[in-house]
Design a protein around this motif. Structure first.
Motif, mmCIF file in Angstrom:
data_model
loop_
_atom_site.group_PDB
_atom_site.id
_atom_site.type_symbol
_atom_site.label_atom_id
_atom_site.label_comp_id
_atom_site.label_asym_id
_atom_site.label_seq_id
_atom_site.Cartn_x
_atom_site.Cartn_y
_atom_site.Cartn_z
ATOM 1 N N TRP A 146 0.674 -1.457 0.055
ATOM 2 C CA TRP A 146 0.095 -0.278 0.118
ATOM 3 C C TRP A 146 0.850 1.131 0.163
ATOM 4 O O TRP A 146 0.265 2.338 -0.075
ATOM 5 C CB TRP A 146 -0.950 -0.026 1.137
ATOM 6 C CG TRP A 146 -2.173 -0.809 1.140
ATOM 7 C CD1 TRP A 146 -2.605 -1.482 -0.163
ATOM 8 C CD2 TRP A 146 -3.114 -1.195 2.179
ATOM 9 N NE1 TRP A 146 -3.730 -1.901 0.049
ATOM 10 C CE2 TRP A 146 -4.059 -2.000 1.450
ATOM 11 C CE3 TRP A 146 -3.214 -1.159 3.282
ATOM 12 C CZ2 TRP A 146 -5.139 -2.564 2.027
ATOM 13 C CZ3 TRP A 146 -4.162 -1.601 4.379
ATOM 14 C CH2 TRP A 146 -5.060 -2.406 3.609
ATOM 15 N N GLU A 163 0.010 4.201 -2.007
ATOM 16 C CA GLU A 163 -1.309 5.117 -1.871
ATOM 17 C C GLU A 163 -1.270 6.273 -0.994
ATOM 18 O O GLU A 163 -2.111 6.907 -0.578
ATOM 19 C CB GLU A 163 -2.337 3.806 -1.604
ATOM 20 C CG GLU A 163 -2.526 2.716 -2.151
ATOM 21 C CD GLU A 163 -3.203 2.858 -3.662
ATOM 22 O OE1 GLU A 163 -3.865 3.938 -3.696
ATOM 23 O OE2 GLU A 163 -2.605 2.363 -4.613
ATOM 24 N N ARG A 199 -0.741 11.843 1.619
ATOM 25 C CA ARG A 199 -1.913 11.539 1.011
ATOM 26 C C ARG A 199 -3.007 10.504 1.808
ATOM 27 O O ARG A 199 -4.279 10.312 1.603
ATOM 28 C CB ARG A 199 -1.765 10.941 -0.434
ATOM 29 C CG ARG A 199 -1.333 11.865 -1.515
ATOM 30 C CD ARG A 199 -1.764 11.500 -2.965
ATOM 31 N NE ARG A 199 -1.354 10.171 -3.230
ATOM 32 C CZ ARG A 199 -0.483 9.621 -3.390
ATOM 33 N NH1 ARG A 199 0.257 10.278 -3.913
ATOM 34 N NH2 ARG A 199 -0.357 8.183 -3.934
ATOM 35 N N LEU A 239 -6.218 0.949 5.147
ATOM 36 C CA LEU A 239 -5.754 1.958 4.494
ATOM 37 C C LEU A 239 -6.597 3.296 4.614
ATOM 38 O O LEU A 239 -7.843 3.170 4.415
ATOM 39 C CB LEU A 239 -5.573 1.707 3.066
ATOM 40 C CG LEU A 239 -5.157 2.805 2.211
ATOM 41 C CD1 LEU A 239 -3.994 3.091 2.213
ATOM 42 C CD2 LEU A 239 -5.062 2.214 0.530
ATOM 43 N N GLN A 263 -7.533 7.338 3.699
ATOM 44 C CA GLN A 263 -7.454 8.473 2.786
ATOM 45 C C GLN A 263 -8.679 9.355 3.043
ATOM 46 O O GLN A 263 -9.577 9.036 3.362
ATOM 47 C CB GLN A 263 -7.245 7.908 1.264
ATOM 48 C CG GLN A 263 -6.087 7.370 0.880
ATOM 49 C CD GLN A 263 -5.984 6.590 -0.498
ATOM 50 O OE1 GLN A 263 -7.204 6.562 -1.031
ATOM 51 N NE2 GLN A 263 -5.046 6.514 -1.042
#
Length: 345
Positions: free
Chosen positions: A138, A141, A248, A262, A264
């Motif tokens: 990841w 990302e 990010r 994850l 975001q």
């Protein structure tokens, strides 16, 4: 069907038996042909049950013609002799972490390995966990990394030698923190430039079983990353945090609880329950490829040396109460080694 590689296993304690179990059950390309254990009676009995040769020490095991490669699972105080024996016999070596007790020992061992030209892999097995693998998957990302947070906590150890600095060389910094120091380099691609460390004792008497270390990291591109590493061997619970924070988003994984997220834009965009991958099995599978010459060691002598250097710097910080700068070139490395001192918690 390829011919099995004859493996000599040095050390048949709790962790050594974990290696033997995987060799027996899971890896048909590897076969235990010789073993060595400090307890002669138990060693001979175990060798008979495995239909393997028994040797009283690493020299006999490394010299055994049936042994194509050595897997060493002994306390790190014995590692210099293990390296000398394998170098003398030209045998590939899988060496359990930590690579060495001190950076000075590690540098000497690395020189012997280079002179002998033998393939050596360091068993920093946490790299093979599903959590570390998912975190690495990841990385693209979350943008540019600027923080990494690593933590482990688990039960007090029942192994008495771990609290004997003459055998273990140190406490939780050297035996648990070494995994996290390696992961910090592996996941960020950066080197540790400075450390500041504090430690204490919860259940141990002679070595630290709890510590917190701050890391200042950097890479050739000029990227700078702040790191936090913690570990405790004084609780009746477990966790294994891997957190990476980028411009990010951020990654959160736990190699003890087998979770991954994850994040975001203020929300969870991916969440997984991870498989519990036997990391020792994966390390042995990687070592088989190294011995067959189909792949280079995924965890190198240099990786082992760097992790020990970070641990050494943590112990220096404990003694001085100050931040410690790690050497980043050979001239500074030589000066660092000249001034290294035996560690005491």
């Amino acid at each position: 069907m390829v011919n099995p590689i004859g493996i000599g296993v040095l050390g048949l304690g709790k962790h050594g038996e974990r290696y033997v179990g995987h060799l027996e059950r899971d890896l048909p390309g590897l076969r235990v042909v010789a073993v060595s254990r400090r307890d002669d009676r138990q060693g001979r009995s175990r060798a008979a049950s495995l239909d393997a040769h028994y040797h009283a020490d690493v020299w006999g095991l490394a010299a055994d013609r049936a042994v194509d490669a050595v897997v060493s699972v002994v306390p790190p105080a014995l590692h210099p002799e293990v390296v000398r024996a394998c170098a003398a016999e030209g045998k590939p070596l899988l060496l359990e972490k930590p690579f060495a007790i001190h950076a000075e020992d590690a540098a000497s061992m690395a020189g012997q390995i280079q002179d002998a030209g033998i393939p050596v892999m360091v068993a920093q097995t946490l790299r093979f966990s599903s959590a570390a693998r998912r975190a690495r998957d990841w990385l693209g990302e979350v943008g540019s990394l600027h923080q990494i947070i690593l933590g482990q906590s688990f039960e007090p150890s029942r192994l008495s030698w771990l609290d004997d600095p003459e055998i273990s060389g140190g406490g939780n910094i050297l035996h648990t923190g070494i995994h996290e120091f390696d992961l910090a380099r592996y996941l960020t691609g950066a080197e540790v430039l400075e450390v500041h460390c504090m430690a204490g004792r919860v259940a141990t008497e002679k070595t630290e079983d709890s510590f917190v270390a701050s890391l200042f990291m950097g890479d050739a591109s000029g990227c700078r990353i702040l790191g936090s590493v913690t570990a405790s061997r004084g609780t009746r619970s477990r966790y294994g945090e891997i957190r990476l924070i980028g411009s990010r988003g951020q990654i959160f994984c736990d190699h003890a609880l087998h979770r991954a997220m994850l994040l975001q834009e203020g929300r969870v965009v991916a969440e997984e329950v991870l498989p519990d991958i036997p990391t020792v099995r994966e390390a042995l599978a990687a070592f088989e490829k190294v011995v067959r010459g189909t792949e280079p060691p995924p965890i190198t002598v240099e990786d082992g040396l760097q992790a020990v250097g970070i641990a050494d710097a943590c112990y220096q910080s404990l003694r001085s109460g100050r931040r410690v700068t790690l050497p980043q070139d050979q001239e500074n490395t030589n000066a660092y080694l000249r001034h290294a001192r035996p560690r005491r918690p």
